[in-house]
Structure formats: C-alpha cells, structure tokens
Scaffold this active site. Sequence first.
Site, PDB file in Angstrom:
ATOM      1  N   GLU A 163       0.536  -1.801   0.426  1.00  0.00           N
ATOM      2  CA  GLU A 163       0.459   0.057  -0.353  1.00  0.00           C
ATOM      3  C   GLU A 163       0.646   1.307   0.033  1.00  0.00           C
ATOM      4  OE1 GLU A 163      -2.181  -0.738   3.338  1.00  0.00           O
ATOM      5  OE2 GLU A 163      -3.735  -2.549   2.074  1.00  0.00           O
ATOM      6  N   GLU A 201      -6.552 -11.076  -1.162  1.00  0.00           N
ATOM      7  CA  GLU A 201      -6.642 -10.546   0.182  1.00  0.00           C
ATOM      8  C   GLU A 201      -8.486 -10.256  -0.232  1.00  0.00           C
ATOM      9  OE1 GLU A 201      -5.249  -7.635   2.801  1.00  0.00           O
ATOM     10  OE2 GLU A 201      -3.065  -7.814   1.708  1.00  0.00           O
TER      11      GLU A 201
HETATM   12  C1  XIL Z   1      -6.089  -6.330   8.739  1.00  0.00           C
HETATM   13  C2  XIL Z   1      -6.247  -7.324   9.673  1.00  0.00           C
HETATM   14  O1  XIL Z   1      -7.039  -8.543   9.113  1.00  0.00           O
HETATM   15  C3  XIL Z   1      -6.865  -6.925  11.199  1.00  0.00           C
HETATM   16  O2  XIL Z   1      -7.146  -8.025  11.850  1.00  0.00           O
HETATM   17  C4  XIL Z   1      -5.785  -6.151  11.228  1.00  0.00           C
HETATM   18  O3  XIL Z   1      -6.134  -5.476  12.905  1.00  0.00           O
HETATM   19  C5  XIL Z   1      -5.201  -4.726  10.340  1.00  0.00           C
HETATM   20  O4  XIL Z   1      -5.033  -5.471   9.078  1.00  0.00           O
HETATM   21  N1  XIL Z   1      -4.759  -4.631   3.910  1.00  0.00           N
HETATM   22  C6  XIL Z   1      -3.835  -5.527   4.468  1.00  0.00           C
HETATM   23  C7  XIL Z   1      -3.811  -6.554   5.902  1.00  0.00           C
HETATM   24  O5  XIL Z   1      -2.899  -5.673   3.890  1.00  0.00           O
HETATM   25  O6  XIL Z   1      -3.047  -6.684   6.236  1.00  0.00           O
HETATM   26  C8  XIL Z   1      -5.160  -5.713   6.325  1.00  0.00           C
HETATM   27  O7  XIL Z   1      -5.511  -6.790   7.474  1.00  0.00           O
HETATM   28  C9  XIL Z   1      -6.670  -5.442   5.194  1.00  0.00           C
HETATM   29  C10 XIL Z   1      -6.637  -4.234   4.730  1.00  0.00           C
END
Ligand code: XIL
Length: 354
Positions: A162, A272
């Site tokens: 990101e 994701e």
């Molecule tokens: C999220 C996790 O799922 C949560 O448990 C934590 O509180 C915050 O991070 N983008 C990403 C992930 O790259 O690492 C994030 O994961 C969600 C958004």
Amino acid sequence: MKPLIKGALIAMLPLVLSCASCKSKSVSHPAKSLSSAYSTYFDIGAAVTAGEWGFDSLTHYPASLLAEFSSLTAENCMKPDALQKTKGSFTWSFGQRLVDYAKENNKRLRGHTLVWHNQTPDWMAKNASSKEEARENMKVHIETILKKWDEKDIYCWDVVNEAINDGAAEVYRNDSPWFKVYGGPEFIRDAFIFARSANPKVKLLYNDYNVVNQPKRNHIVTMIKELKLIEDGLIDGVGIQAHWNLDWPSISTIDQTIKTFAAMGLTVHITELDIKTKENQQGLLEKRYREIFEVFRANADHIESVTFWGVADDHTWLTDFTKYVNFPFLFDVEGKPKSSYFIVRDFAQNHEGK
Ligand code: XIL
C-alpha cells in the site's frame, strides 16, 4: 464448531488424492475441496492467525475446513510490529508456528508484509532520526526475516504494501512514515533491493488495494517499470488485495487489471479476497463469486494464487472496518459451506483442467 457440523465436514472429506497435474508443485488435497477443484488453475488460500491476539485459526477451525486451502497467508503475525516490535528483538513464535503448520500440512505459505505504513513500530521509520537510520532499520528487518525463513518456508513476500496514493493528486501515499522519513518514494526500491539480495529465489511482490481503480493502477504500473529499470528480476508479481463489493469493481475492470500486469511479465496474486456482504445478501454473493471466479479462471495462466482474507464468516476484519457485521466468505459462521462455496467449487460438472 458444533460437533454435528464438524462431523458433516469430516464426512465431506473423501480420500486424499495425489494431484499429478498441479501447476507448480505436487501437493495432496482432499478429492473434493476448493483447492483440488482449482489445482490446475491456481492455489486457493486463506489468511490465518497463529494465536496472536487470542485467536488461533489453526486450532479454531477443524482440519477438514483448513484442508480446503492449499495456501496460507499470515493475517497479522508476520507484520513489522509483530516480528520486531522492539528494535533488535525479534518475536518468531507465531510466525514459526505457521511455517511449521504449512510444512506439516503440505501448504504453500505467502509472506505478508515487510514494509507498510500500518502495524509498523514507530522506532522503525516514524521516529528514526534520519533517512539513513530508517534505511538501516529496514535493511536489518528484511534481511533478518529472509535469512530466518527461506523460499522453502515462505515462497513469496508482499515486500511493500500500500505505498501508492488513492487519488489523482499524488502518485505516492505521502502520509506513510517511510515516505516522510525518506522524503520521497525511494524506500520502495530499497525494500525490493534488500529483499532480492537477501534471497534471490524468493518471489517478491508489490501488494495494494483499489489496484483496479484509475489512476492508481497506472501509478502502480509506472512504479513497477521504475523497479524493473533498476534490475529486471527485482519484482516478480503484483498482489491485488480484492477487498471488493457486490457491485464493484466490474468484471471487465478486473480482467483488464490482471492482463495489464501479466503483459509486464508479472505474476498476479489475488491476495485478500472478501466481498462486503450482509446476511440477507447471500444470493447476490453467489452470483458475485460465480462471475469473479469465472474471470480468475479465464486468466489462470497469469494467476498464481487466490487468497481469501479469512477462512469463515465468524472471523473477518470487515466487520470492524465497515462497522457492520459482514458475511463475506464461502463458509458461514459455523464453518459450514455456503451456497457460494458450491458455486465456486463445482463450476463445471467435469472440470479436468483448463
Ligand atoms: C488487517 C487484519 O485483517 C486485521 O486483523 C488487522 O486489525 C488490520 O489489518 N490490507 C492488508 C491487511 O494488507 O494486512 C489488512 O489486514 C487488511 C487490509
């Protein structure tokens, strides 16, 4: 998990067949599982926890449910604040548990993530006194992790997460502590250079959300071209996070996005996947997963893995993120397969490969 459901899941788990036609490896999967249905296309993965924050996916879910997946990603336990909260003191236990679990259970493991603006301890970038100090902190962090776990433990890493801005005004996310302490985006190339020199074999990815959107997608393309100019093998792929909605993005946009990165010689990982969905929208979710997996299969030559950002509806970060209860996955709050599961798994009566 209720015993009845657990029993049903175990009953669904037929004999374990060896998958001779697997694209990239020889892995055994339950004969009728998501990952076996997709073994000639791409890995099917899930983000999991290993006990951190009081939740352990590896014991919470039955083995028969975890057997649906051929790949795993650490939801939190390999992020910078989890691995090196205090400078010089690494916490390996949760991550190591995941590495061991993946090996014992014949699953591929993705690394997430080395350099990010979130879940990063302040000492690393925000409170570093200079760019040089931050750079050294990053170098030690990356090298230590990639020396601890080699490509046989973790075959790829989301090296930078990101770093690109959402809007048109700025190319890079300039509120990142890394961007700030560096005074610009060179931290991105440093991260890839450190990772590549630490291990020439591990696959290195750039990972982001809203990758399908313009101008963000073009900005990512520009950034990758610059990385490739430094050294062609510096970056292997792009992670498309895929935190999507029922009606966004369009299928043609997803298709174009995958093809854009493939045309640059990169492998695409869907990293994701979750679809923001309320409980009463499960019919719409079915339709959505059907079209999404159709476009993934059509682009299977370019896709290494498709990872859900969780296992089942009882544990999803979306509920915190969206401030309403979400039901985004293929398995319900009790771990039972939903109608969407069968849509995705049984996409054709006799699917024998591409
Ligand atoms: C999220 C996790 O799922 C949560 O448990 C934590 O509180 C915050 O991070 N983008 C990403 C992930 O790259 O690492 C994030 O994961 C969600 C958004």
